[in-house]
Motif scaffolding. Structure first.
Motif, PDB file in Angstrom:
ATOM      1  N   LEU A 129      -1.722   1.180 -15.243  1.00  0.00           N
ATOM      2  CA  LEU A 129      -1.793   2.143 -14.143  1.00  0.00           C
ATOM      3  C   LEU A 129      -3.064   1.974 -13.330  1.00  0.00           C
ATOM      4  N   HIS A 130      -4.154   1.639 -13.992  1.00  0.00           N
ATOM      5  CA  HIS A 130      -5.428   1.523 -13.278  1.00  0.00           C
ATOM      6  C   HIS A 130      -5.536   0.226 -12.484  1.00  0.00           C
ATOM      7  N   THR A 131      -4.570  -0.661 -12.600  1.00  0.00           N
ATOM      8  CA  THR A 131      -4.540  -1.825 -11.717  1.00  0.00           C
ATOM      9  C   THR A 131      -3.897  -1.510 -10.374  1.00  0.00           C
ATOM     10  N   LEU A 132      -3.250  -0.346 -10.249  1.00  0.00           N
ATOM     11  CA  LEU A 132      -2.615   0.053  -8.993  1.00  0.00           C
ATOM     12  C   LEU A 132      -3.658   0.588  -8.024  1.00  0.00           C
ATOM     13  N   PRO A 133      -3.407   0.478  -6.734  1.00  0.00           N
ATOM     14  CA  PRO A 133      -4.278   1.148  -5.756  1.00  0.00           C
ATOM     15  C   PRO A 133      -4.243   2.656  -5.982  1.00  0.00           C
ATOM     16  N   PRO A 134      -5.338   3.349  -5.746  1.00  0.00           N
ATOM     17  CA  PRO A 134      -5.368   4.800  -6.009  1.00  0.00           C
ATOM     18  C   PRO A 134      -4.250   5.583  -5.333  1.00  0.00           C
ATOM     19  N   PRO A 135      -3.894   5.333  -4.061  1.00  0.00           N
ATOM     20  CA  PRO A 135      -2.782   6.113  -3.494  1.00  0.00           C
ATOM     21  C   PRO A 135      -1.451   5.867  -4.203  1.00  0.00           C
ATOM     22  N   TYR A 136      -1.214   4.634  -4.653  1.00  0.00           N
ATOM     23  CA  TYR A 136       0.031   4.327  -5.367  1.00  0.00           C
ATOM     24  C   TYR A 136       0.040   5.031  -6.729  1.00  0.00           C
ATOM     25  N   LEU A 137      -1.103   5.015  -7.417  1.00  0.00           N
ATOM     26  CA  LEU A 137      -1.173   5.657  -8.730  1.00  0.00           C
ATOM     27  C   LEU A 137      -0.967   7.156  -8.605  1.00  0.00           C
ATOM     28  N   ARG A 138      -1.577   7.758  -7.621  1.00  0.00           N
ATOM     29  CA  ARG A 138      -1.417   9.204  -7.438  1.00  0.00           C
ATOM     30  C   ARG A 138       0.025   9.562  -7.109  1.00  0.00           C
ATOM     31  N   THR A 139       0.647   8.803  -6.231  1.00  0.00           N
ATOM     32  CA  THR A 139       2.041   9.076  -5.864  1.00  0.00           C
ATOM     33  C   THR A 139       2.968   8.898  -7.060  1.00  0.00           C
ATOM     34  N   LEU A 140       2.730   7.861  -7.846  1.00  0.00           N
ATOM     35  CA  LEU A 140       3.574   7.629  -9.022  1.00  0.00           C
ATOM     36  C   LEU A 140       3.416   8.738 -10.042  1.00  0.00           C
ATOM     37  N   LEU A 141       2.186   9.220 -10.235  1.00  0.00           N
ATOM     38  CA  LEU A 141       1.964  10.296 -11.197  1.00  0.00           C
ATOM     39  C   LEU A 141       2.639  11.582 -10.752  1.00  0.00           C
ATOM     40  N   LEU A 142       2.576  11.891  -9.484  1.00  0.00           N
ATOM     41  CA  LEU A 142       3.198  13.123  -8.998  1.00  0.00           C
ATOM     42  C   LEU A 142       4.716  13.045  -9.070  1.00  0.00           C
ATOM     43  N   TYR A 143       5.277  11.891  -8.699  1.00  0.00           N
ATOM     44  CA  TYR A 143       6.734  11.797  -8.611  1.00  0.00           C
ATOM     45  C   TYR A 143       7.376  11.566  -9.977  1.00  0.00           C
ATOM     46  N   ASP A 144       6.888  10.594 -10.708  1.00  0.00           N
ATOM     47  CA  ASP A 144       7.506  10.274 -12.004  1.00  0.00           C
ATOM     48  C   ASP A 144       6.861  11.028 -13.158  1.00  0.00           C
ATOM     49  N   GLY A 145       5.558  11.322 -13.047  1.00  0.00           N
ATOM     50  CA  GLY A 145       4.882  11.980 -14.163  1.00  0.00           C
ATOM     51  C   GLY A 145       5.039  13.479 -14.179  1.00  0.00           C
ATOM     52  N   THR A 182       0.187  14.010  -0.927  1.00  0.00           N
ATOM     53  CA  THR A 182      -0.589  12.788  -0.721  1.00  0.00           C
ATOM     54  C   THR A 182      -0.861  12.505   0.751  1.00  0.00           C
ATOM     55  N   GLU A 183      -0.440  13.422   1.635  1.00  0.00           N
ATOM     56  CA  GLU A 183      -0.671  13.286   3.074  1.00  0.00           C
ATOM     57  C   GLU A 183      -0.093  11.963   3.592  1.00  0.00           C
ATOM     58  N   ALA A 184       1.134  11.703   3.226  1.00  0.00           N
ATOM     59  CA  ALA A 184       1.840  10.500   3.682  1.00  0.00           C
ATOM     60  C   ALA A 184       3.230  10.911   4.146  1.00  0.00           C
ATOM     61  N   SER A 185       3.867  10.022   4.864  1.00  0.00           N
ATOM     62  CA  SER A 185       5.246  10.277   5.261  1.00  0.00           C
ATOM     63  C   SER A 185       6.171  10.067   4.063  1.00  0.00           C
ATOM     64  N   THR A 186       7.362  10.625   4.172  1.00  0.00           N
ATOM     65  CA  THR A 186       8.317  10.479   3.071  1.00  0.00           C
ATOM     66  C   THR A 186       8.707   9.023   2.830  1.00  0.00           C
ATOM     67  N   PRO A 187       8.985   8.207   3.854  1.00  0.00           N
ATOM     68  CA  PRO A 187       9.266   6.789   3.579  1.00  0.00           C
ATOM     69  C   PRO A 187       8.085   6.064   2.953  1.00  0.00           C
ATOM     70  N   ALA A 188       6.854   6.409   3.379  1.00  0.00           N
ATOM     71  CA  ALA A 188       5.691   5.752   2.782  1.00  0.00           C
ATOM     72  C   ALA A 188       5.544   6.127   1.311  1.00  0.00           C
ATOM     73  N   ALA A 189       5.788   7.400   0.977  1.00  0.00           N
ATOM     74  CA  ALA A 189       5.724   7.807  -0.426  1.00  0.00           C
ATOM     75  C   ALA A 189       6.787   7.105  -1.253  1.00  0.00           C
TER      76      ALA A 189
END
Length: 330
Positions: free
Chosen positions: A162-178, A190-197
């Protein structure tokens, strides 16, 4: 980037099939704030208000909580889970605890706004994540290196991947899957658009599955993330009263700093007004002659009649003799 990202409905169905069960995993669902999204009134942030019996002995409406009681209830229910989640993002227990405490201090400072928010837990979670993932912490010696990884091989390997991921990707993955948030909520936090998330989730899943093929199966990564966010050593957050006291003490210190700075500015302004000239003095033109000062003479002065008489006398008299020693005699 959001360019070329798949639409939200193109995400795998593993998230829907493995929605978190609050009854089965209370720790994981505790800070997720996905169960109750209804607006709340101030003082009613969480359930559990004690009911007051009426005059006839019947139970009436629940007694409203004071702001302190509502804040303490929110902190008691969510602080430990938020510390575990933040540790997944940072790998630093001390930083995770500090981030959660700072987030709750900010929440107490803005409590009217947080108490009326549709998701107070999400408000605090976003503040804790933002503080914990700030790149400035790398300059602090105490947080420069991550802590020792967990002893369990599965948890250690997943945390390393998980720590090899970029911080925005890790945060999005934790919120959505975790945590089980849906895609619009994940994008908003995460202050991103839905397609970007959605694109971040898909790319993060692919990167983790490439390092850990066992988690490529449907639902395996979601289950591992929820177990990682809900497990681990039990954190020991500070008491809620200490968090509120720390926030009030910090606000008092900053108030004193502002008062002292304002007093210094006022004093400096007063000194400048007292010492500055009271009227305007125009500068002297460079070609103007200074008045009242005699002009300097250029060359020898003109001899007067007396000076010429003395000069002729000295020239006619001899150069030696008593006349030179006794002038005016004889």
């Amino acid at each position: 980037s959001a360019a070329g990202a798949p639409a939200p409905e193109h995400l795998p169905e593993a998230h829907t099939a493995h929605a978190p069960d609050p009854a089965a995993t209370p720790d994981a669902a505790e800070p997720g704030a996905a169960a109750d999204r209804t607006p709340r009134a101030p003082g009613a942030v969480a359930d559990g208000n004690a009911a007051e019996p009426g005059a006839d002995g019947s139970v009436g409406r629940p007694a409203p909580l004071t702001p302190e009681e509502a804040f303490d209830l929110l902190y008691t229910r969510t602080a430990a889970g938020l510390v575990r989640q933040t540790f997944v993002l940072t790998g630093r227990r001390r930083l995770s605890r500090e981030a959660v405490e700072r987030a709750f201090q900010l929440a107490w400072q803005r409590w009217p706004e947080v108490a009326t928010d549709r998701d107070p837990t999400g408000w605090v979670r976003a503040a804790a994540y933002e503080y914990a993932m700030s790149p400035w912490h790398r300059l602090r010696p105490a947080h420069r290196h991550p802590d020792e990884p967990p002893a369990e091989p599965e948890r250690r390997e997943l945390l390393t991947a998980l720590h090899t991921l970029p911080p925005p990707y890790l945060r999005t993955l934790l919120l959505y899957d975790g945590l089980g948030l849906d895609l619009p909520e994940t994008a908003a936090e995460t202050e991103a658009s839905t397609p970007a998330a959605a694109s971040r989730v898909l790319h993060a899943r692919e990167a983790v599955a490439e390092r850990l093929p066992a988690l490529a199966a449907e639902g395996a990564l979601q289950d591992a993330l929820r177990a990682l966010a809900a497990g681990g050593p039990a954190p020991d957050p500070s008491p809620a009263k200490d968090v509120r006291t720390g926030c009030e003490r910090r606000a008092e210190v900053w108030t004193r700093v502002v008062v002292v700075a304002t007093a210094l500015i006022v004093a400096a302004t007063a000194i400048a007004l007292l010492t500055s000239p009271g009227h305007y003095e125009p500068p002297m033109p460079p070609t103007r002659q200074v008045e009242g000062v005699p002009a300097p003479h250029s060359g020898p002065q003109r001899l007067t009649a007396e000076d010429r008489k003395l000069r002729d006398r000295l020239a006619a008299e001899p150069a030696a003799g008593p006349e030179r020693l006794l002038p005016g005699l004889g």
